[in-house]
Design a protein around this motif. Structure first.
Motif, short mmCIF file in Angstrom:
data_model
loop_
_atom_site.label_atom_id
_atom_site.label_comp_id
_atom_site.label_asym_id
_atom_site.label_seq_id
_atom_site.Cartn_x
_atom_site.Cartn_y
_atom_site.Cartn_z
N MET A 25 14.20 11.58 -1.46
CA MET A 25 13.44 10.59 -2.21
C MET A 25 12.52 9.82 -1.26
N SER A 26 11.26 9.73 -1.62
CA SER A 26 10.33 8.98 -0.77
C SER A 26 10.43 7.49 -1.08
N HIS A 27 9.91 6.71 -0.18
CA HIS A 27 9.90 5.25 -0.38
C HIS A 27 8.91 4.89 -1.48
N THR A 28 9.26 3.90 -2.26
CA THR A 28 8.36 3.38 -3.28
C THR A 28 7.80 2.06 -2.77
N ARG A 29 6.50 1.97 -2.73
CA ARG A 29 5.83 0.76 -2.23
C ARG A 29 5.23 0.02 -3.42
N ILE A 30 5.62 -1.25 -3.57
CA ILE A 30 5.30 -2.02 -4.77
C ILE A 30 4.32 -3.14 -4.41
N ARG A 31 3.27 -3.26 -5.23
CA ARG A 31 2.24 -4.29 -5.05
C ARG A 31 1.57 -4.21 -3.69
N LYS A 32 0.91 -3.09 -3.45
CA LYS A 32 0.18 -2.90 -2.20
C LYS A 32 -1.00 -3.87 -2.12
N PHE A 33 -1.31 -4.29 -0.90
CA PHE A 33 -2.45 -5.18 -0.68
C PHE A 33 -2.92 -5.06 0.76
N ASN A 34 -4.06 -5.65 1.03
CA ASN A 34 -4.58 -5.71 2.39
C ASN A 34 -4.69 -7.17 2.80
N THR A 35 -4.33 -7.45 4.03
CA THR A 35 -4.33 -8.84 4.52
C THR A 35 -5.72 -9.47 4.50
N ARG A 36 -6.77 -8.69 4.53
CA ARG A 36 -8.12 -9.29 4.48
C ARG A 36 -8.33 -9.99 3.15
N ASP A 37 -7.63 -9.54 2.08
CA ASP A 37 -7.74 -10.17 0.78
C ASP A 37 -6.81 -11.38 0.67
N ALA A 38 -5.61 -11.26 1.23
CA ALA A 38 -4.61 -12.33 1.15
C ALA A 38 -4.94 -13.49 2.09
N TYR A 39 -5.58 -13.18 3.21
CA TYR A 39 -5.89 -14.20 4.22
C TYR A 39 -7.36 -14.08 4.62
N PRO A 40 -8.28 -14.39 3.69
CA PRO A 40 -9.71 -14.20 4.00
C PRO A 40 -10.21 -15.07 5.15
N GLU A 41 -9.48 -16.16 5.44
CA GLU A 41 -9.88 -17.04 6.54
C GLU A 41 -9.51 -16.47 7.90
N GLN A 42 -8.73 -15.38 7.91
CA GLN A 42 -8.31 -14.75 9.16
C GLN A 42 -8.97 -13.37 9.27
N ASN A 43 -9.21 -12.93 10.46
CA ASN A 43 -9.85 -11.63 10.69
C ASN A 43 -8.77 -10.55 10.80
N LEU A 44 -8.20 -10.18 9.64
CA LEU A 44 -7.10 -9.21 9.60
C LEU A 44 -7.48 -8.03 8.71
N ASP A 45 -6.84 -6.89 8.94
CA ASP A 45 -7.06 -5.69 8.12
C ASP A 45 -5.80 -4.83 8.17
N ASN A 46 -4.73 -5.33 7.55
CA ASN A 46 -3.45 -4.63 7.56
C ASN A 46 -3.08 -4.23 6.14
N ASP A 47 -2.71 -2.96 5.95
CA ASP A 47 -2.23 -2.49 4.66
C ASP A 47 -0.74 -2.76 4.55
N LEU A 48 -0.35 -3.58 3.57
CA LEU A 48 1.04 -3.98 3.38
C LEU A 48 1.40 -3.86 1.90
N CYS A 49 2.64 -4.19 1.58
CA CYS A 49 3.05 -4.29 0.19
C CYS A 49 4.08 -5.40 0.06
N MET A 50 4.36 -5.79 -1.16
CA MET A 50 5.28 -6.90 -1.41
C MET A 50 6.74 -6.45 -1.39
#
Length: 138
Positions: free
Chosen positions: A1-26
């Motif tokens: 069984m593969s991992h299920t990743r829920i509510r994926k996002f990128n840090t550039r959207d969550a932290y627009p004031e910071q210069n980040l570009d990380n693909d994460l999930c909740m």
């Protein structure tokens, strides 16, 4: 069984004031184990709630924990480990009172840490959760 990743996002959207570009999930479900991203004063809609109020921030964080666990097929009673970060020792009592209300009868192992700061200066607390779904529901 593969991992299920829920509510994926990128840090550039969550932290627009910071210069980040990380693909994460909740949340990640790996087999019967669910790992949640640290929950804070940020609602699942991206709004900071409870500015200056550690109890209100904890209510929001625990509400998010419940929603994310349910999206992963788990429940609050499946929580086995919590780590609570607070930015001031004075926040311990209000934060732990709220967590205790949400987790009454669950009995997870718990670690509490006082830290200098969190991802946003408005955050007064953060809670990190791991849950294991029982075999009869996995």
């Amino acid at each position: 069984m593969s991992h299920t990743r829920i509510r994926k996002f990128n840090t550039r959207d969550a932290y627009p004031e910071q210069n980040l570009d990380n693909d994460l999930c909740m949340a990640v479900r790996a087999g019967d184990t669910v790992y949640l991203r640290g929950q804070t004063a940020m609602s699942l809609e991206g709004e900071v709630v409870g500015i200056g109020d550690p109890a209100a921030q904890t209510e929001n964080a625990m509400k998010c924990v419940k929603i994310l666990l349910e999206e992963a097929g788990a429940r609050l009673e499946d929580i086995v480990r919590i780590t609570i970060y607070i930015t001031d020792r004075a926040y311990r009592e209000p934060v732990y009172r709220v967590v205790g209300k949400w987790l009454k009868g669950v009995y997870p192992v718990s670690t509490g840490l006082i830290v200098e700061g969190l991802a946003k200066p408005e955050y007064l607390m953060e809670i990190d959760v791991t849950a294991v779904i029982p075999a009869d529901r996995a």
